[in-house]
Design a protein around this motif. Structure first.
Motif, mmCIF file in Angstrom:
data_model
loop_
_atom_site.group_PDB
_atom_site.id
_atom_site.type_symbol
_atom_site.label_atom_id
_atom_site.label_comp_id
_atom_site.label_asym_id
_atom_site.label_seq_id
_atom_site.Cartn_x
_atom_site.Cartn_y
_atom_site.Cartn_z
ATOM 1 N N LEU A 213 0.995 -1.831 0.125
ATOM 2 C CA LEU A 213 -0.206 0.182 -0.351
ATOM 3 C C LEU A 213 1.216 1.280 -0.169
ATOM 4 O O LEU A 213 1.739 0.883 0.999
ATOM 5 N N PHE A 214 1.127 2.008 -1.490
ATOM 6 C CA PHE A 214 1.712 3.236 -1.364
ATOM 7 C C PHE A 214 1.425 4.184 -1.014
ATOM 8 O O PHE A 214 -0.180 4.463 -1.824
ATOM 9 N N ILE A 215 1.323 5.230 -0.356
ATOM 10 C CA ILE A 215 0.777 6.174 0.714
ATOM 11 C C ILE A 215 1.658 7.466 0.061
ATOM 12 O O ILE A 215 3.144 7.187 -0.053
ATOM 13 N N ALA A 216 1.048 8.035 -0.651
ATOM 14 C CA ALA A 216 2.281 9.351 -1.072
ATOM 15 C C ALA A 216 1.527 10.595 -1.723
ATOM 16 O O ALA A 216 -0.024 11.124 -2.078
ATOM 17 N N HIS A 217 1.326 12.091 -1.976
ATOM 18 C CA HIS A 217 1.759 12.761 -2.325
ATOM 19 C C HIS A 217 1.776 13.322 -3.797
ATOM 20 O O HIS A 217 1.541 13.818 -4.638
ATOM 21 N N ASP A 218 3.465 12.499 -4.280
ATOM 22 C CA ASP A 218 3.905 13.108 -5.243
ATOM 23 C C ASP A 218 3.366 11.813 -6.657
ATOM 24 O O ASP A 218 3.774 11.058 -6.485
ATOM 25 N N LEU A 219 2.559 12.674 -7.232
ATOM 26 C CA LEU A 219 1.440 12.365 -8.301
ATOM 27 C C LEU A 219 2.635 11.205 -9.661
ATOM 28 O O LEU A 219 2.066 10.263 -9.406
ATOM 29 N N SER A 220 2.875 11.820 -9.791
ATOM 30 C CA SER A 220 4.010 11.024 -11.052
ATOM 31 C C SER A 220 4.391 9.349 -10.443
ATOM 32 O O SER A 220 4.839 8.619 -11.200
ATOM 33 N N MET A 221 5.201 10.015 -8.970
ATOM 34 C CA MET A 221 5.479 8.416 -8.530
ATOM 35 C C MET A 221 4.579 7.563 -8.105
ATOM 36 O O MET A 221 5.162 6.465 -8.516
ATOM 37 N N VAL A 222 3.363 8.076 -8.218
ATOM 38 C CA VAL A 222 2.694 7.117 -7.456
ATOM 39 C C VAL A 222 1.945 6.268 -8.329
ATOM 40 O O VAL A 222 1.807 4.858 -8.986
ATOM 41 N N GLN A 223 2.132 7.331 -9.835
ATOM 42 C CA GLN A 223 1.365 6.913 -11.165
ATOM 43 C C GLN A 223 3.117 5.958 -11.497
ATOM 44 O O GLN A 223 2.343 4.259 -12.123
ATOM 45 N N TYR A 224 3.553 5.936 -11.260
ATOM 46 C CA TYR A 224 4.815 5.242 -11.801
ATOM 47 C C TYR A 224 5.030 3.659 -11.650
ATOM 48 O O TYR A 224 5.344 2.653 -11.698
ATOM 49 N N ILE A 225 4.844 3.238 -9.955
ATOM 50 C CA ILE A 225 5.189 2.842 -8.775
ATOM 51 C C ILE A 225 3.381 1.917 -8.830
ATOM 52 O O ILE A 225 3.963 0.919 -8.448
ATOM 53 N N SER A 226 2.649 2.413 -8.764
ATOM 54 C CA SER A 226 1.452 1.397 -8.801
ATOM 55 C C SER A 226 0.963 1.356 -9.974
ATOM 56 O O SER A 226 0.121 1.406 -11.065
ATOM 57 N N ASP A 227 0.470 -0.113 -9.449
ATOM 58 C CA ASP A 227 -1.023 -1.382 -10.386
ATOM 59 C C ASP A 227 -2.023 -0.460 -10.402
ATOM 60 O O ASP A 227 -2.850 0.051 -11.577
ATOM 61 N N ARG A 228 -2.975 0.194 -9.392
ATOM 62 C CA ARG A 228 -3.824 0.683 -9.068
ATOM 63 C C ARG A 228 -3.811 1.867 -8.215
ATOM 64 O O ARG A 228 -2.946 1.856 -6.900
ATOM 65 N N VAL A 229 -4.914 2.775 -8.807
ATOM 66 C CA VAL A 229 -4.306 4.255 -7.457
ATOM 67 C C VAL A 229 -6.005 4.436 -7.182
ATOM 68 O O VAL A 229 -6.920 4.458 -7.379
ATOM 69 N N GLY A 230 -6.401 5.102 -5.769
ATOM 70 C CA GLY A 230 -7.154 5.738 -4.978
ATOM 71 C C GLY A 230 -7.150 6.981 -4.473
ATOM 72 O O GLY A 230 -5.857 6.658 -4.453
#
Length: 328
Positions: A213-230
């Motif tokens: 479960l990857f919690i972050a503010h950086d939207l670009s990093m979340v897009q890079y590492i995540s399979d799905r996003v809430g």
């Protein structure tokens, strides 16, 4: 499709706030709804990203899933077992499978302990590894996160921020967990180091079969590492989809505003890109607005938005959104 490792159903985490009113026996109390009726699943081997403004409840949600906070209402299933109402004693056998990487890599490490002691402390209750093998395991973990054996006898203050976070990652891996909550693990790091830590997390996931479960503010990093996003807003999940869909076709007005703020590396495209400015302040979770929580700041809000909470419904395969615009 992979098995569901974590199932969150109608989860609520509320805090009681006691106001300093001068009343000794009957003080004024308010309820802060940090997480309010949130549901989603996390599948084995995936990274589930969680984004939203500060104060939206991301970290509280992660800590509640970890059972660092007691559950106000709702259910948390881990590997099919309901852990939401378990006592701390009942949770002990499950703790080894669930670990956390904290936001501040300095505050989360005991300054009086060496790196070796910090990592071995995580093994004491969570593994059956004999004491004679634990030192060897520490060296294996340090190598796994890009540190060397010389670092084992150093103290946290002797490391850079990126190195301290690597120590925190090594500690989270000590008990061979299945699931790791990454609570903004890169926000306290220099930009040049953030990509290294994210790449390390991806490499470890591939090697060890981890679920994040990857919690972050950086939207670009979340897009890079995540399979799905809430996407969370004021304690509620307002949109959920696979990463590519969410970033290319956001549906909720709040998500659209977040995505419009992501910088584009092409100067011409950046200048021509339409930015959606969300005006006003986030309402207080102590006194949230009636109806849709975003209607006070939403440029598309109608009368129904002010009166009724929109349902969180699947509008396309795997794409969920809570917005009256799609249920007229």
């Amino acid at each position: 499709m992979a098995n569901k490792l974590v199932e969150v159903k109608n989860l609520k985490k509320h805090f009681t706030i006691v106001k300093n009113s001068g009343k000794l026996f009957h003080p004024d109390k308010s309820i802060l709804k940090a997480v309010d009726d949130v549901s989603f699943d996390i599948y084995e081997g995936e990274t589930f990203g969680l984004v939203g403004e500060s104060g939206c409840g991301k970290t509280t949600l992660g800590r509640t899933i970890m059972r660092l906070y007691d559950v106000t209402d709702g259910t948390i299933l881990f590997n099919g077992t309901d852990i939401s109402k378990m006592s701390q004693k009942e949770l002990r056998p499950i703790r080894k499978d669930i670990h956390m990487i904290f936001q501040d890599p300095y505050a989360s490490l005991d300054p009086r302990m060496t790196v070796s002691e910090i990592i071995m402390e995580s093994m004491q209750n969570d593994t059956e590894l004999p004491a004679s093998k634990r030192k060897e395991r520490v060296l294996e973990l340090l190598d796994l996160v890009g540190l060397n054996s010389d670092h084992a006898n150093r103290y946290p203050h002797e490391f850079s921020g990126g190195q301290r976070q690597r120590v925190g990652i090594a500690r989270s891996l000590a008990a061979n967990p299945k699931f790791i909550v990454c609570d903004e693990p890169i926000s306290a790091l220099d930009v040049s180091i953030q990509a290294q830590v994210v790449n390390l997390l991806k490499e470890l996931q591939h090697k060890l079969g981890l679920t994040y479960l990857f919690i972050a503010h950086d939207l670009s990093m979340v897009q890079y590492i995540s399979d799905r996003v809430g996407v969370m807003y004021l304690g509620k999940m307002v949109e959920l989809a696979d990463s590519d869909t969410l970033y290319s076709r956001p549906m909720h007005p709040y998500t659209q505003a977040l995505m419009s703020a992501i910088p584009v590396p092409d100067p011409d495209l950046e200048r021509s890109k339409r930015r959606i400015i969300v005006e006003g302040e986030v309402p207080s979770p102590i006194n949230p607005p009636h109806g849709c929580p975003f209607h006070t700041r939403c440029p598309k809000a109608g009368e129904k938005c002010k009166q009724e909470m929109p349902p969180f419904i699947e509008i396309a395969p795997g794409h969920f959104v809570a917005c009256h615009l799609y249920f007229e």
